[in-house]
Design an enzyme around this catalytic site. Structure first.
Site, PDB file in Angstrom:
ATOM      1  N   ASP A 127      -6.674   3.039  -5.068  1.00 57.88           N
ATOM      2  CA  ASP A 127      -5.265   2.468  -5.145  1.00 57.88           C
ATOM      3  C   ASP A 127      -5.214   2.605  -6.689  1.00 57.88           C
ATOM      4  O   ASP A 127      -5.962   2.921  -7.411  1.00 57.88           O
ATOM      5  CB  ASP A 127      -5.550   1.161  -4.951  1.00 57.88           C
ATOM      6  N   SER A 128      -3.856   2.264  -7.260  1.00 59.39           N
ATOM      7  CA  SER A 128      -3.747   2.282  -8.614  1.00 59.39           C
ATOM      8  C   SER A 128      -4.464   0.944  -9.297  1.00 59.39           C
ATOM      9  O   SER A 128      -4.758   1.180 -10.583  1.00 59.39           O
ATOM     10  CB  SER A 128      -2.265   1.948  -8.847  1.00 59.39           C
ATOM     11  N   CYS A 155      -2.366   2.686  -0.933  1.00 65.96           N
ATOM     12  CA  CYS A 155      -1.384   2.375  -1.841  1.00 65.96           C
ATOM     13  C   CYS A 155      -0.138   3.019  -1.152  1.00 65.96           C
ATOM     14  O   CYS A 155       0.175   4.119  -0.976  1.00 65.96           O
ATOM     15  CB  CYS A 155      -1.689   2.991  -3.164  1.00 65.96           C
ATOM     16  N   ASN A 156       0.865   2.155  -0.982  1.00 59.09           N
ATOM     17  CA  ASN A 156       2.017   2.628  -0.370  1.00 59.09           C
ATOM     18  C   ASN A 156       2.702   3.558  -1.369  1.00 59.09           C
ATOM     19  O   ASN A 156       3.387   4.458  -0.803  1.00 59.09           O
ATOM     20  CB  ASN A 156       2.994   1.447  -0.096  1.00 59.09           C
ATOM     21  N   THR A 157       2.750   3.258  -2.457  1.00 60.69           N
ATOM     22  CA  THR A 157       3.549   4.148  -3.742  1.00 60.69           C
ATOM     23  C   THR A 157       2.973   5.334  -3.762  1.00 60.69           C
ATOM     24  O   THR A 157       3.585   6.569  -3.558  1.00 60.69           O
ATOM     25  CB  THR A 157       3.342   3.531  -5.122  1.00 60.69           C
ATOM     26  N   GLU A 200      -2.853  -7.875 -11.292  1.00 55.71           N
ATOM     27  CA  GLU A 200      -3.871  -7.322 -12.034  1.00 55.71           C
ATOM     28  C   GLU A 200      -4.251  -8.393 -12.932  1.00 55.71           C
ATOM     29  O   GLU A 200      -5.591  -8.249 -13.473  1.00 55.71           O
ATOM     30  CB  GLU A 200      -3.299  -6.107 -12.551  1.00 55.71           C
ATOM     31  N   CYS A 216       3.116  -3.227  -0.514  1.00 52.83           N
ATOM     32  CA  CYS A 216       2.479  -2.895  -1.496  1.00 52.83           C
ATOM     33  C   CYS A 216       1.201  -3.428  -1.379  1.00 52.83           C
ATOM     34  O   CYS A 216       1.015  -4.858  -0.905  1.00 52.83           O
ATOM     35  CB  CYS A 216       3.165  -3.278  -2.957  1.00 52.83           C
ATOM     36  N   THR A 217       0.066  -2.765  -1.449  1.00 46.58           N
ATOM     37  CA  THR A 217      -1.305  -3.632  -1.072  1.00 46.58           C
ATOM     38  C   THR A 217      -1.399  -4.831  -2.091  1.00 46.58           C
ATOM     39  O   THR A 217      -2.416  -5.642  -1.795  1.00 46.58           O
ATOM     40  CB  THR A 217      -2.253  -2.413  -1.108  1.00 46.58           C
ATOM     41  N   HIS A 218      -1.206  -4.686  -3.493  1.00 43.07           N
ATOM     42  CA  HIS A 218      -1.257  -5.408  -4.318  1.00 43.07           C
ATOM     43  C   HIS A 218      -0.977  -7.139  -3.717  1.00 43.07           C
ATOM     44  O   HIS A 218      -1.325  -8.166  -3.968  1.00 43.07           O
ATOM     45  CB  HIS A 218      -0.758  -5.326  -5.508  1.00 43.07           C
ATOM     46  N   TYR A 265       1.502   1.977 -10.734  1.00 40.27           N
ATOM     47  CA  TYR A 265       2.307   3.643 -10.540  1.00 40.27           C
ATOM     48  C   TYR A 265       3.727   3.311 -10.072  1.00 40.27           C
ATOM     49  O   TYR A 265       4.419   4.098 -10.108  1.00 40.27           O
ATOM     50  CB  TYR A 265       1.456   3.927  -8.954  1.00 40.27           C
ATOM     51  N   GLY A 266       4.106   1.982  -9.477  1.00 37.97           N
ATOM     52  CA  GLY A 266       5.284   1.796  -8.948  1.00 37.97           C
ATOM     53  C   GLY A 266       6.704   1.858  -9.701  1.00 37.97           C
ATOM     54  O   GLY A 266       7.561   1.961  -9.190  1.00 37.97           O
TER      55      GLY A 266
HETATM   56  N1  DGL Z   1      -0.839  -1.075  -4.564  1.00 35.92           N
HETATM   57  C1  DGL Z   1       0.090  -0.083  -4.878  1.00 35.92           C
HETATM   58  C2  DGL Z   1       1.057  -0.039  -3.666  1.00 35.92           C
HETATM   59  O1  DGL Z   1       0.608  -0.405  -2.376  1.00 35.92           O
HETATM   60  C3  DGL Z   1       0.920  -0.236  -5.819  1.00 35.92           C
HETATM   61  C4  DGL Z   1       0.580  -0.548  -7.183  1.00 35.92           C
HETATM   62  C5  DGL Z   1       1.477   0.014  -8.598  1.00 35.92           C
HETATM   63  O2  DGL Z   1       2.595  -0.102  -8.610  1.00 35.92           O
HETATM   64  O3  DGL Z   1       0.335   0.564  -9.188  1.00 35.92           O
HETATM   65  O4  DGL Z   1       2.213   0.397  -3.607  1.00 35.92           O
END
Ligand code: DGL
Length: 274
Positions: free
Chosen positions: A14-15, A77-79, A155, A186-188, A46-47
């Site tokens: 993941d990011s 990570c969905n992104t 984070e 988003c997994t976060h 990432y997003g």
């Molecule tokens: N955890 C990531 C997701 O599921 C995104 C995080 C990011 O923006 O870095 O989309």
């Protein structure tokens, strides 16, 4: 040869720390497996980046894990999945599992009301989500809700009060009393599921894709004859998950943070779907 492969670890990236919520769920479903988790923290979030940039970062993270001899890869990570899953699948000849906002289970829950999809701006802009939106749009009122800045807050270990304030502001134009469910795309966001649920109220179902991803991984490993065989030694000692954490960021900061989130995710896991 396959018996060597079966013993190899599963790679997850993941990011940052978000994918740890997925890893915790996977460990429930695959208690005998070993894992290498890569947090691409030097490049998070990432997003809010562009599509090509996130694609390159995702491919590079996948290559790092592949070089460690993984038998399968989970893009937690969905992104990253939105922009890179096909490229990663084309490059690697191992099973690659991705993630998408869990709209299907939210719609199938059949509760009347709006479905809010919280995700990163990039996930919601991409074609993959728009196809999903088109598929379910006639069955429910779907409200895509980009959440810029939320990943950074998670984070940095934001406390409950800060998250509540963020959510109040985020939902200022949305009538939460009309929502039947919130999809955590988003997994976060799964790491703050309790805070989101407290904000939305008990009647709102909070849905994530973690269990679906864990089931899918288990099914695909079984189909490819890649599930780890339990040794007698393991059987005697009980389940023996082993996780190695890697990061592109400062490992003296990020690895302890991953371990802390791992404990939190494992603790919360039992209650995640309550
Ligand atoms: N955890 C990531 C997701 O599921 C995104 C995080 C990011 O923006 O870095 O989309």
């Amino acid at each position: 040869m396959n018996s060597v492969k079966k013993m190899s670890p599963i790679g997850i990236f993941d990011s940052g720390v978000g994918g740890i919520s997925v890893l915790a769920e996977i460990m429930k479903w695959l208690p005998d497996e070993e894992f290498i988790y890569l947090a691409d923290s030097a490049n998070a979030p990432y997003g809010i980046k562009g599509c090509e940039c996130v694609r390159d970062l995702s491919i590079s993270a996948a290559r790092t894990l592949r070089s460690r001899g993984i038998k399968s890869l989970v893009v937690a990570c969905n992104t990253a999945t939105s922009v890179a899953i096909q490229h990663i699948r084309n490059e690697f000849n191992i099973p690659v599992i991705g993630m998408e906002p869990a709209l299907k289970p939210a719609v199938e829950a059949g509760n009347s009301g709006n479905i809010v999809v919280m995700a990163t701006p990039l996930t919601l802009r991409e074609e993959k989500f728009n196809r999903l939106f088109e598929r379910y749009n006639s069955k429910a009122e779907i409200i895509p809700l980009p959440c810029p800045g939320l990943v950074e807050m998670i984070e940095s270990g934001a406390v409950q009060g800060q998250i509540q304030n963020y959510l109040i502001n985020l939902y200022k134009d949305i009538d939460i009393s009309k929502a039947s469910s919130i999809v955590l795309g988003c997994t976060h966001y799964c790491l703050i599921k309790r805070e989101i649920s407290a904000f939305a109220g008990k009647k709102v179902l909070i849905v994530d894709g973690n269990e679906g991803t864990a089931r899918q991984l288990k099914r695909i490993l079984a189909e490819n004859n890649l599930l780890k065989e339990q040794t007698t030694f393991h059987r005697e000692l009980g389940s023996q998950n082993k996780v190695e954490f890697l990061t592109t960021g400062d490992s003296s900061v990020i690895i302890p943070m991953c371990e802390k989130f791992m404990e939190k995710a494992l603790d919360a896991n039992g209650g995640f779907n309550d």
